[in-house]
Design an enzyme around this catalytic site. Structure first.
Site, mmCIF file in Angstrom:
data_model
loop_
_atom_site.group_PDB
_atom_site.id
_atom_site.type_symbol
_atom_site.label_atom_id
_atom_site.label_comp_id
_atom_site.label_asym_id
_atom_site.label_seq_id
_atom_site.Cartn_x
_atom_site.Cartn_y
_atom_site.Cartn_z
ATOM 1 N N ILE A 47 0.861 -1.199 0.000
ATOM 2 C CA ILE A 47 0.000 0.000 0.000
ATOM 3 C C ILE A 47 0.890 1.240 0.000
ATOM 4 O O ILE A 47 1.725 1.416 0.895
ATOM 5 C CB ILE A 47 -0.913 0.035 1.248
ATOM 6 N N VAL A 92 -13.909 12.531 1.511
ATOM 7 C CA VAL A 92 -13.449 11.666 2.603
ATOM 8 C C VAL A 92 -12.711 12.554 3.602
ATOM 9 O O VAL A 92 -11.786 13.277 3.207
ATOM 10 C CB VAL A 92 -12.450 10.582 2.111
ATOM 11 N N ASP A 112 9.492 8.065 -1.288
ATOM 12 C CA ASP A 112 8.700 9.095 -1.959
ATOM 13 C C ASP A 112 8.423 8.574 -3.369
ATOM 14 O O ASP A 112 9.364 8.388 -4.145
ATOM 15 C CB ASP A 112 9.531 10.392 -1.982
ATOM 16 N N TYR A 172 -5.270 19.023 -9.897
ATOM 17 C CA TYR A 172 -5.675 17.795 -9.193
ATOM 18 C C TYR A 172 -6.649 16.978 -10.047
ATOM 19 O O TYR A 172 -6.483 15.758 -10.204
ATOM 20 C CB TYR A 172 -6.292 18.137 -7.830
ATOM 21 N N ASN A 208 -2.249 4.325 -3.635
ATOM 22 C CA ASN A 208 -3.113 5.268 -2.918
ATOM 23 C C ASN A 208 -2.441 6.623 -2.681
ATOM 24 O O ASN A 208 -3.128 7.638 -2.557
ATOM 25 C CB ASN A 208 -3.496 4.623 -1.568
ATOM 26 N N LYS A 252 -6.199 13.121 -11.558
ATOM 27 C CA LYS A 252 -7.090 11.987 -11.283
ATOM 28 C C LYS A 252 -7.774 11.496 -12.565
ATOM 29 O O LYS A 252 -8.085 10.312 -12.684
ATOM 30 C CB LYS A 252 -8.106 12.366 -10.200
HETATM 31 N N1 LIG Z 1 -9.786 12.669 1.090
HETATM 32 C C1 LIG Z 1 -10.539 12.782 0.020
HETATM 33 O O1 LIG Z 1 -11.574 13.491 0.015
HETATM 34 C C2 LIG Z 1 -10.192 12.000 -1.211
HETATM 35 C C3 LIG Z 1 -11.171 11.859 -2.201
HETATM 36 C C4 LIG Z 1 -10.867 11.165 -3.357
HETATM 37 C C5 LIG Z 1 -9.628 10.616 -3.515
HETATM 38 N N2 LIG Z 1 -8.672 10.778 -2.556
HETATM 39 C C6 LIG Z 1 -7.356 10.194 -2.795
HETATM 40 O O2 LIG Z 1 -7.084 9.275 -1.767
HETATM 41 C C7 LIG Z 1 -5.664 9.122 -1.647
HETATM 42 C C8 LIG Z 1 -5.275 9.184 -0.179
HETATM 43 O O3 LIG Z 1 -5.586 10.472 0.326
HETATM 44 P P1 LIG Z 1 -6.101 10.716 1.820
HETATM 45 O O4 LIG Z 1 -7.422 11.348 1.719
HETATM 46 O O5 LIG Z 1 -5.922 9.520 2.631
HETATM 47 O O6 LIG Z 1 -5.079 11.871 2.241
HETATM 48 P P2 LIG Z 1 -3.957 11.893 3.405
HETATM 49 O O7 LIG Z 1 -4.582 11.583 4.715
HETATM 50 O O8 LIG Z 1 -3.270 13.196 3.238
HETATM 51 O O9 LIG Z 1 -2.994 10.707 3.009
HETATM 52 C C9 LIG Z 1 -2.135 10.772 1.904
HETATM 53 C C10 LIG Z 1 -1.109 9.667 2.034
HETATM 54 O O10 LIG Z 1 -0.244 9.681 0.901
HETATM 55 C C11 LIG Z 1 1.110 9.688 1.341
HETATM 56 N N3 LIG Z 1 1.910 10.374 0.330
HETATM 57 C C12 LIG Z 1 1.695 11.607 -0.188
HETATM 58 N N4 LIG Z 1 2.636 11.887 -1.093
HETATM 59 C C13 LIG Z 1 3.454 10.815 -1.151
HETATM 60 C C14 LIG Z 1 4.608 10.501 -1.899
HETATM 61 N N5 LIG Z 1 5.126 11.364 -2.788
HETATM 62 N N6 LIG Z 1 5.226 9.304 -1.709
HETATM 63 C C15 LIG Z 1 4.726 8.420 -0.826
HETATM 64 N N7 LIG Z 1 3.627 8.656 -0.079
HETATM 65 C C16 LIG Z 1 3.009 9.842 -0.250
HETATM 66 C C17 LIG Z 1 1.074 10.377 2.700
HETATM 67 O O11 LIG Z 1 2.109 9.930 3.551
HETATM 68 P P3 LIG Z 1 3.475 10.683 3.855
HETATM 69 O O12 LIG Z 1 3.151 12.128 4.078
HETATM 70 O O13 LIG Z 1 3.990 9.959 5.066
HETATM 71 O O14 LIG Z 1 4.313 10.429 2.644
HETATM 72 C C18 LIG Z 1 -0.250 9.838 3.258
HETATM 73 O O15 LIG Z 1 -0.037 8.553 3.821
HETATM 74 C C19 LIG Z 1 -5.059 10.189 -2.536
HETATM 75 O O16 LIG Z 1 -4.646 9.612 -3.749
HETATM 76 C C20 LIG Z 1 -6.196 11.153 -2.768
HETATM 77 O O17 LIG Z 1 -6.053 11.862 -3.970
HETATM 78 C C21 LIG Z 1 -8.938 11.448 -1.406
#
Ligand SMILES: NC(=O)c1ccc[n+]([C@@H]2O[C@H](COP(=O)([O-])OP(=O)(O)OC[C@H]3O[C@@H](n4cnc5c(N)ncnc54)[C@H](OP(=O)(O)O)[C@@H]3O)[C@@H](O)[C@H]2O)c1
Length: 270
Positions: free
Chosen positions: A16, A202, A76, A169, A103, A173
């Site tokens: 993951i 979310v 990263d 963004y 993810n 996507k």
């Molecule tokens: N929240 C929403 O409303 C929503 C809706 C639709 C889709 N999504 C998608 O869901 C996914 C997860 O987002 P989330 O809502 O869970 O946000 P989040 O809580 O900010 O989590 C993002 C995760 O991605 C990791 N990450 C970010 N950049 C990275 C990189 N360059 N390399 C490795 N890890 C990286 C972060 O960990 P570190 O900072 O430790 O690297 C964190 O674990 C994303 O793809 C987002 O676009 C979110």
């Protein structure tokens, strides 16, 4: 008999990305509970370590004799060389990955086209698009050679329909959606499964990242309705992975009640 059995996940190796928080952290625990082994990847070691401990505790509590091996990798996904060297960082016993959950991703700002900063544009494309593609490329060859494997990409409602202030963004996507569709078509003559999950709102650290740490601006995004939680989406991830091997959930579009599109959101509590 349980309708939703996770028995098929026993002994599987699940990688993951973005497993340190939000949507990516919860499936780690659910997969561990189901007897899978895990590779948890993100940039923050401390956060990964606590997710790994929770996953190990969940596996122990489930009392299963299979699975439960958990490795963390600080990486990263936007770092081309780091991704190329990833296999060397994974313990040998976990190198045959069965399920890849792409993810990791984020959004920065709400700038309108004309004002978008180059650095933000590059950062989003490097992680959300190129990182996801590089991770897929790294594992799909092995999946093809073994004629097995499941790639689960986390897209977004924003990849289905764009909105003002999300120029980059939404484009990233939409790219995830298009890439997932190409991949599905390319592996149609194999047993490889390709899923794209498209969540709506979310409540995670996502909006805090978007507003660069401004928690009150982030809270407004979810005001007046009950958004999805990381757990809600995690359950969808585990569900698609646990389907019988002849079933591929190609797309899963999941929004909270009161959301109909990125911009059509009813807020009864406001
Ligand atoms: N929240 C929403 O409303 C929503 C809706 C639709 C889709 N999504 C998608 O869901 C996914 C997860 O987002 P989330 O809502 O869970 O946000 P989040 O809580 O900010 O989590 C993002 C995760 O991605 C990791 N990450 C970010 N950049 C990275 C990189 N360059 N390399 C490795 N890890 C990286 C972060 O960990 P570190 O900072 O430790 O690297 C964190 O674990 C994303 O793809 C987002 O676009 C979110």
């Amino acid at each position: 008999m349980s309708v939703f059995s996770t028995q098929r996940l026993e002994g599987k190796v699940v990688l993951i990305t973005g497993a340190s928080s939000g949507i990516g952290a919860v499936p780690a625990i659910l997969f561990a509970k189901a007897g899978s082994n895990l590779i948890l990847l993100a940039r923050r070691q401390d956060a990964l370590t606590s997710v790994a401990s929770a996953a190990q505790a969940a596996h122990k509590a489930a009392g299963l004799t299979v699975g439960g091996k958990v490795a963390t990798v600080v990486l990263d996904v936007s770092d081309r060389e780091a991704v190329a060297g990833l296999l060397g960082k994974i313990p040998e016993e976990l190198r045959k990955v069965d399920i890849l959950v792409n993810n990791a991703g984020f959004v920065l700002g709400v700038d309108k086209i004309g004002d978008i900063k180059d650095d933000d544009m590059e950062a989003m494309f490097e992680t959300n698009v190129y990182g996801l593609i590089r991770m897929t490329q790294l594992f799909v060859k092995d999946f093809k050679a073994r004629n097995t494997g499941h790639i689960i990409n986390i897209g977004s409602v924003a990849g289905r329909e764009a909105y003002a202030g999300g120029g980059i963004y939404c484009a990233t996507k939409a790219a995830v959606r298009s890439f997932s569709q190409s991949l599905l078509r390319e592996v149609v003559d194999t047993k490889i499964r390709v899923t794209e999950i498209q969540p709506g709102l979310v409540e995670t650290g996502f909006s805090v990242v978007r507003f660069r740490g401004d928690k009150s601006a982030a809270d407004k995004v979810y005001e007046g309705l009950e958004p999805l939680t990381g757990k809600d989406v995690a359950e969808e991830i585990v569900w698609v992975a646990a389907r019988p091997s002849h079933i591929n959930i190609a797309e899963l579009f999941v929004m909270p009640v009161n959301q109909a599109s990125p911009t059509i959101v009813h807020r009864p509590g406001k």
